[in-house]
Design a protein around this motif. Structure first.
Motif, PDB file in Angstrom:
ATOM      1  N   VAL A 188      29.490  50.043  56.326  1.00  0.00           N
ATOM      2  CA  VAL A 188      29.041  48.870  55.577  1.00  0.00           C
ATOM      3  C   VAL A 188      27.523  48.824  55.661  1.00  0.00           C
ATOM      4  O   VAL A 188      26.955  48.807  56.751  1.00  0.00           O
ATOM      5  N   ASN A 191      22.829  45.303  53.697  1.00  0.00           N
ATOM      6  CA  ASN A 191      22.758  44.222  52.703  1.00  0.00           C
ATOM      7  C   ASN A 191      23.892  44.272  51.679  1.00  0.00           C
ATOM      8  O   ASN A 191      23.804  43.667  50.625  1.00  0.00           O
ATOM      9  N   ASP A 192      24.943  45.011  52.000  1.00  0.00           N
ATOM     10  CA  ASP A 192      26.028  45.159  51.032  1.00  0.00           C
ATOM     11  C   ASP A 192      26.583  43.815  50.564  1.00  0.00           C
ATOM     12  O   ASP A 192      26.939  43.650  49.418  1.00  0.00           O
ATOM     13  N   LYS A 193      26.682  42.873  51.493  1.00  0.00           N
ATOM     14  CA  LYS A 193      27.332  41.623  51.093  1.00  0.00           C
ATOM     15  C   LYS A 193      26.485  40.843  50.087  1.00  0.00           C
ATOM     16  O   LYS A 193      26.985  39.974  49.401  1.00  0.00           O
ATOM     17  N   TYR A 194      25.205  41.185  49.999  1.00  0.00           N
ATOM     18  CA  TYR A 194      24.361  40.493  48.995  1.00  0.00           C
ATOM     19  C   TYR A 194      24.288  41.258  47.702  1.00  0.00           C
ATOM     20  O   TYR A 194      23.739  40.785  46.720  1.00  0.00           O
ATOM     21  N   ARG A 195      24.781  42.501  47.698  1.00  0.00           N
ATOM     22  CA  ARG A 195      24.612  43.329  46.490  1.00  0.00           C
ATOM     23  C   ARG A 195      25.674  42.985  45.483  1.00  0.00           C
ATOM     24  O   ARG A 195      26.805  42.774  45.821  1.00  0.00           O
TER      25      ARG A 195
END
Length: 195
Positions: A188, A191-195
């Motif tokens: 993971v 910044n994946d959760k913001y992409r």
């Protein structure tokens, strides 16, 4: 119709150039570009890559060439609207229908498509390489972590390293490493959760 009060950003004035923009569209339709709508206006793509866009402004209407920096621009038509900000984008401005020269415009567009096919893009300037001694030490202890880290793109690796190394104190760096190890192992990105 959408309410007139709504700010359309850079396409706010498209209404006053309706006929002119339709003329440009008719020219672009002769090429292999596909029309899409992005940022509230027509953007023409080649294999999902933005090649040109159309916009209406207060005093002119324009064709944007997303990678216009590579065009030869023999007719000296292109301008960089924001010198400092935009590296690639170039604009060809028109103040009236009379200025639309189909042959010239097609030449520029076909050249832009050709550049796209050749994959001409400005490479982002190389960032400083960051080395995290502490993370490297963890990877030596834990080969699975090293393998997992290698799977990330250089950009995502950089984000992890930057996150760890921007901490001032070693104990903060260590706590950040603790935090990212499970993410790295789970593949993971930071910044994946913001992409």
């Amino acid at each position: 119709m959408e309410p007139a009060s709504e700010n359309k950003g850079m396409w706010k004035y498209s209404g006053q150039w309706e006929e002119e923009l339709l003329l440009l569209k008719a020219i672009i339709d002769k090429t292999e570009l596909k029309e899409t709508t992005k940022w509230g206006g027509p953007v023409y793509v080649y294999e999902k890559k933005n090649v040109i866009g159309l916009g209406g402004f207060k005093d002119y209407f324009a064709i944007w060439f997303f990678n216009g920096v590579f065009l030869k621009d023999e007719k000296k038509k292109l301008i960089n609207a924001q010198e400092e900000v935009t590296k690639s984008l170039r604009q060809w401005r028109f103040a009236s229908k009379e200025e639309i020269n189909e042959k010239e415009i097609l030449e520029y567009i076909l050249e832009a498509i050709e550049n796209e096919k050749q994959g001409k893009i400005i490479k982002p300037s190389k960032k400083e390489v960051i080395v995290s001694e502490l993370l490297n030490a963890e990877m030596v202890k834990n080969p699975a972590l090293a393998t997992a880290f290698e799977k990330f793109s250089p950009y995502k690796q950089y984000e992890f390293l930057e996150y760890i190394e921007t901490a001032k104190q070693e104990k903060t760096k260590l706590s950040r490493i603790e935090k990212v190890i499970p993410m790295i192992l789970a593949n993971v990105g930071l910044n994946d959760k913001y992409r």
